[in-house]
Design a protein around this motif. Structure first.
Motif, PDB file in Angstrom:
ATOM      1  N   GLU A  84      -4.981   9.818   1.949  1.00 51.93           N
ATOM      2  CA  GLU A  84      -5.464   8.721   1.107  1.00 51.93           C
ATOM      3  C   GLU A  84      -4.480   7.550   1.134  1.00 51.93           C
ATOM      4  OE1 GLU A  84      -6.034  10.237  -2.776  1.00 51.93           O
ATOM      5  OE2 GLU A  84      -7.717  11.549  -2.227  1.00 51.93           O
ATOM      6  N   LEU A  85      -5.009   6.350   1.060  1.00 44.99           N
ATOM      7  CA  LEU A  85      -4.224   5.131   0.917  1.00 44.99           C
ATOM      8  C   LEU A  85      -4.664   4.432  -0.361  1.00 44.99           C
ATOM      9  CD1 LEU A  85      -4.012   3.668   4.533  1.00 44.99           C
ATOM     10  CD2 LEU A  85      -2.077   3.926   2.993  1.00 44.99           C
ATOM     11  N   HIS A  86      -3.671   3.920  -1.104  1.00 46.49           N
ATOM     12  CA  HIS A  86      -3.962   3.209  -2.344  1.00 46.49           C
ATOM     13  C   HIS A  86      -3.202   1.889  -2.358  1.00 46.49           C
ATOM     14  CE1 HIS A  86      -5.782   6.881  -3.882  1.00 46.49           C
ATOM     15  NE2 HIS A  86      -4.680   7.543  -3.547  1.00 46.49           N
ATOM     16  N   TYR A  92      -9.551   5.016   2.503  1.00 41.74           N
ATOM     17  CA  TYR A  92      -9.216   3.914   1.597  1.00 41.74           C
ATOM     18  C   TYR A  92     -10.505   3.275   1.089  1.00 41.74           C
ATOM     19  CZ  TYR A  92      -7.393  -0.530  -0.108  1.00 41.74           C
ATOM     20  OH  TYR A  92      -7.081  -1.617  -0.892  1.00 41.74           O
ATOM     21  N   PHE A 122       0.852  -1.192   0.000  1.00 40.60           N
ATOM     22  CA  PHE A 122       0.000   0.000   0.000  1.00 40.60           C
ATOM     23  C   PHE A 122       0.887   1.242   0.000  1.00 40.60           C
ATOM     24  CE2 PHE A 122      -2.512  -3.352   1.883  1.00 40.60           C
ATOM     25  CZ  PHE A 122      -3.754  -3.217   1.277  1.00 40.60           C
TER      26      PHE A 122
END
Length: 417
Positions: free
Chosen positions: A35-37, A78, A16
């Motif tokens: 934000e997390l991707h 997320y 991540f």
């Protein structure tokens, strides 16, 4: 230094990456969302079987509360992926910063739980922008993890006692490990019955129960029966703390009754302000109490005779061999039964009925004392007072395990407190 650089240093998640960070203008206090991707080549992990599975679709973004930075509320944002698992069906993916449907990250829960050992839960919630329920769930998470990972091998000495936790006859049965090298809360049970205490030995297991060498308790009959059944090989100690506690209650009863009678008969109230003069050890008396006691000893009062009987019993603890101590105990009980002071006679009858268990204090060579148990009980009361009491059994159970259980915690690469 950018915020993403700091987060990658203190909380790095494999597969991540951190995205954009933005201020939340409509929030009531300073708030940042990060934000997390998922990495492009990363595949989701099934939350049911912990296996890598193909993706199914993507859910709307969720917010996960993280440890506040410099008083600024932090959220991870997320969009959870769903996986098509051949074994579990369609499941939401497993992510490393949270579990289940919880909106608090794992690190934030441990952060709140650690502060909850120092402050009351309400103050922790107010100080770190959380709710009381958030703190409660965090402590519950820490306790569950700690109980699952604690080690119960090598326990040689235990102490059992009851503690009142609510108005009315509502008691807890509490079992402590009281080894010299390790003192901690082992188990909590609701009520103070034989069935309750039996559940502790089921939790401990037959093998660990057979390894117990010393058991310390008071004279509560249900506990005595269970200990004789489940830990017969251990030396069961009724030590001086509980004995002297029972004797002091008898003296206090004699003093209170005699003081009321003297007042009703119109005599001088010589027993006024004399309670602690009669209950405390002579070496612990203040100068004022010493003078008061010397004045009382001039009178032939039942309270004074009861006090002298108690002081005579103190010689019992100077013996080394159980045989000689037993002879002294028998003689003391005989003298006390002739004193015509009913509360003291009741103490003598109790000591006679528990003679062998009392002499176990000498067989244990004085190495074990339930004074340790009473000290831990004071910490139980302190935990209750700090929280202004508990309304539910679950809450007090979790709080006591958290503060007195000496539970293990996971190791993190970075500590926030």
């Amino acid at each position: 230094m950018q915020l993403k650089t700091i987060l990658n240093r203190v909380e790095h998640f494999k597969s991540f990456v951190y995205g954009k960070a933005r201020w939340v203008d409509e929030a009531s206090r300073p708030t940042i969302e990060v934000e997390l991707h998922a990495r492009k080549n990363g595949k989701p992990i099934c939350s049911g079987c912990d296996q890598v599975r193909p993706g199914y679709d993507v859910l709307p973004p969720r917010r996960f509360k993280f440890v506040p930075f410099w008083g600024i509320t932090m959220y991870f944002v997320y969009a959870m992926r769903r996986v098509d698992c051949p074994d579990c069906g369609v499941k939401v993916e497993k992510v490393p910063w949270c579990d289940g449907k919880n909106h608090l990250t794992i690190r934030y829960r441990w952060f709140l739980a650690r502060w909850a050992k120092c402050l009351c839960w309400r103050d922790v919630a107010m100080g770190f922008g959380a709710t009381w329920e958030d703190v409660f769930r965090s402590v519950k998470h820490a306790v569950s993890w700690g109980l699952e990972h604690r080690v119960l091998d090598g326990i040689k000495s235990i102490g059992v006692d009851e503690v009142q936790w609510h108005r009315g006859p509502k008691y807890l049965t509490i079992v402590y490990q009281i080894d010299a090298a390790h003192k901690r809360l082992l188990w909590i049970g609701r009520e103070r019955t034989s069935k309750t205490f039996l559940r502790f030995f089921r939790m401990l297991g037959k093998e660990r129960s057979r390894q117990l060498e010393f058991v310390c308790s008071d004279m509560w009959q249900p506990y005595l029966k269970v200990i004789a059944k489940k830990a017969a090989q251990a030396i069961h100690v009724l030590d001086r703390f509980h004995i002297m506690q029972k004797m002091n209650k008898a003296i206090d009863k004699v003093r209170a009754g005699e003081a009321r009678q003297m007042k009703a008969d119109g005599y001088e109230e010589v027993l006024k302000h004399s309670r602690w003069c009669l209950l405390k050890r002579s070496e612990n008396l203040t100068d004022k109490q010493t003078v008061k006691l010397s004045e009382l000893l001039k009178y032939n009062l039942r309270s004074v005779r009861a006090y002298l009987i108690k002081e005579d019993f103190q010689r019992f603890w100077e013996y080394v061999r159980p045989g000689w101590a037993g002879k002294f105990l028998d003689q003391w009980c005989t003298r006390t039964m002739r004193s015509k002071i009913e509360p003291m006679k009741e103490v003598a009858r109790t000591l006679r009925s528990h003679r062998e268990l009392i002499l176990n204090w000498f067989r244990a060579k004085g190495a074990l004392s339930s004074g340790t148990v009473e000290g831990l009980n004071n910490k139980v009361k302190l935990t209750t007072r700090k929280s202004y009491g508990f309304r539910t059994y679950e809450a007090i159970e979790i709080a006591l395990y958290h503060n007195l259980g000496d539970l293990p915690e996971p190791k993190f690469t970075h500590e926030f407190c």
